[in-house]
Design a protein around this motif. Structure first.
Motif, PDB file in Angstrom:
ATOM      1  N   PRO A 190      20.693 -11.755  23.734  1.00 15.56           N
ATOM      2  CA  PRO A 190      21.529 -12.746  24.423  1.00 15.56           C
ATOM      3  C   PRO A 190      21.207 -14.195  24.080  1.00 15.56           C
ATOM      4  O   PRO A 190      22.028 -15.079  24.335  1.00 15.56           O
ATOM      5  N   ASP A 191      20.047 -14.452  23.486  1.00 17.55           N
ATOM      6  CA  ASP A 191      19.704 -15.809  23.083  1.00 17.55           C
ATOM      7  C   ASP A 191      20.190 -16.028  21.648  1.00 17.55           C
ATOM      8  O   ASP A 191      19.703 -15.377  20.718  1.00 17.55           O
ATOM      9  N   LEU A 195      27.985 -13.025  12.369  1.00 19.25           N
ATOM     10  CA  LEU A 195      27.066 -13.490  13.414  1.00 19.25           C
ATOM     11  C   LEU A 195      27.007 -15.012  13.457  1.00 19.25           C
ATOM     12  O   LEU A 195      27.072 -15.621  14.529  1.00 19.25           O
ATOM     13  N   GLY A 196      26.878 -15.643  12.280  1.00 14.97           N
ATOM     14  CA  GLY A 196      26.828 -17.101  12.249  1.00 14.97           C
ATOM     15  C   GLY A 196      28.085 -17.727  12.809  1.00 14.97           C
ATOM     16  O   GLY A 196      28.030 -18.672  13.604  1.00 14.97           O
ATOM     17  N   ALA A 197      29.246 -17.170  12.425  1.00 21.74           N
ATOM     18  CA  ALA A 197      30.512 -17.705  12.926  1.00 21.74           C
ATOM     19  C   ALA A 197      30.676 -17.446  14.418  1.00 21.74           C
ATOM     20  O   ALA A 197      31.409 -18.160  15.100  1.00 21.74           O
ATOM     21  N   ALA A 226      27.370 -11.083  22.067  1.00 24.01           N
ATOM     22  CA  ALA A 226      27.539 -10.078  21.020  1.00 24.01           C
ATOM     23  C   ALA A 226      27.465  -8.694  21.638  1.00 24.01           C
ATOM     24  O   ALA A 226      26.614  -8.423  22.495  1.00 24.01           O
ATOM     25  N   VAL A 227      28.359  -7.824  21.207  1.00 22.59           N
ATOM     26  CA  VAL A 227      28.357  -6.446  21.691  1.00 22.59           C
ATOM     27  C   VAL A 227      28.547  -5.504  20.521  1.00 22.59           C
ATOM     28  O   VAL A 227      29.135  -5.861  19.500  1.00 22.59           O
ATOM     29  N   PHE A 244      31.532 -10.537  18.218  1.00 25.23           N
ATOM     30  CA  PHE A 244      30.956 -11.768  18.762  1.00 25.23           C
ATOM     31  C   PHE A 244      32.079 -12.543  19.419  1.00 25.23           C
ATOM     32  O   PHE A 244      33.035 -12.952  18.770  1.00 25.23           O
ATOM     33  N   GLY A 245      31.987 -12.724  20.743  1.00 30.29           N
ATOM     34  CA  GLY A 245      33.004 -13.442  21.460  1.00 30.29           C
ATOM     35  C   GLY A 245      34.101 -12.547  21.989  1.00 30.29           C
ATOM     36  O   GLY A 245      34.217 -11.374  21.671  1.00 30.29           O
TER      37      GLY A 245
END
Length: 266
Positions: free
Chosen positions: A204-205, A239-241, A247-248, A265-266
């Motif tokens: 989560p971080d 991941l970077g974007a 994230a799931v 992501f998102g």
């Protein structure tokens, strides 16, 4: 509306299209096909365009494809003849490529340009399932041949503003990709790798997440899962974007004895 970013599995060769009469794939691949077929409907809004990074295109420097109406690149071998006549005629998105280039350059990375290369099967095989109407423009972005994970995460971060304009950023690869290791005897080890990778990806971080995934080679069974990591590197861009977004893991299955996951992501 801001689009999420995705890391998706693209299967093995033309795995979803082996039946010349258009029937369903081997049962082993059906769960993956269902996942890919539901991707667009799972989004809050239909994307205006897709920017896709495939594990099958590497260049010395990250390269954007400016072509439109490019052919398909049948970069697989030993499959039935009809699988070399597949068609997916989505329009290119050169205007998105022209926006992506200065974003990446602004992050300190030189960017090449390509106009002739066809879309490889890391593009057209999953997209034929996800966007069967071929009605969403797509631009392909290469990996860097050095496969530096931190650099690819930074490239993804640079691309993040495109999400706010309705561009879906997709990494297309496989979370496990060891072609010499197949069968049920592989599954236990693949599961340990997958659990470690998923824990890192879903940290989560956001800063710690990026550090843990960049250090993928330190995870259990990493070199067994990826003797060469080109199929994992599209995850770094996604991941970077994804930035600080949650994230799931939104897909998990076992194919060829491999435990394979997809992430959002998102």
């Amino acid at each position: 509306m801001t689009q999420p970013t995705l890391f998706i599995p693209h299967g093995g060769g033309p795995c979803f299209f082996m039946d010349p009469d258009g029937g369903p794939p081997d049962p082993m691949w059906r769960a993956m096909q269902v996942y890919l077929a539901g991707l667009i409907d799972s989004l809050r809004e239909r994307p205006k365009a897709i920017l896709l990074v495939s594990g099958h295109w590497e260049e010395a420097q990250v390269t954007v494809h400016l072509g439109d109406g490019q052919p398909l690149l049948f970069d697989y071998h030993g499959f039935p003849d009809h699988t070399y006549r597949l068609s997916w005629q989505a329009p290119g998105a050169p205007e998105i490529a022209l926006r992506a280039r200065p974003l990446i350059e602004g992050a300190g990375f030189p960017v090449g340009v390509e106009r002739e290369r066809g879309w490889d099967h890391g593009v057209f095989i999953p997209m034929m399932v996800a966007v069967p109407g071929a009605d969403i423009p797509l631009v392909q972005l290469s990996l860097r041949r050095d496969l530096d994970p931190a650099a690819h995460i930074a490239i993804g971060r640079a691309l993040a503003p495109l999400r706010d304009d309705g561009v879906l950023i997709v990494g297309s690869g496989m979370s496990f990709h060891n072609l010499r290791a197949r069968g049920p005897q592989v599954t236990a080890v693949a599961d340990e790798w997958d659990a470690a990778l998923t824990a890192a990806v879903t940290d989560p971080d956001p800063a710690r997440r990026a550090d843990r995934v960049a250090a993928w080679a330190d995870l259990p069974h990493a070199q067994f899962a990826h003797p060469r990591e080109e199929h994992l590197l599209p995850l770094m861009v996604a991941l970077g974007a994804g930035g600080a977004d949650p994230a799931v893991r939104d897909y998990r299955d076992v194919v060829m004895g491999w435990v394979v996951s997809g992430y959002r992501f998102g």
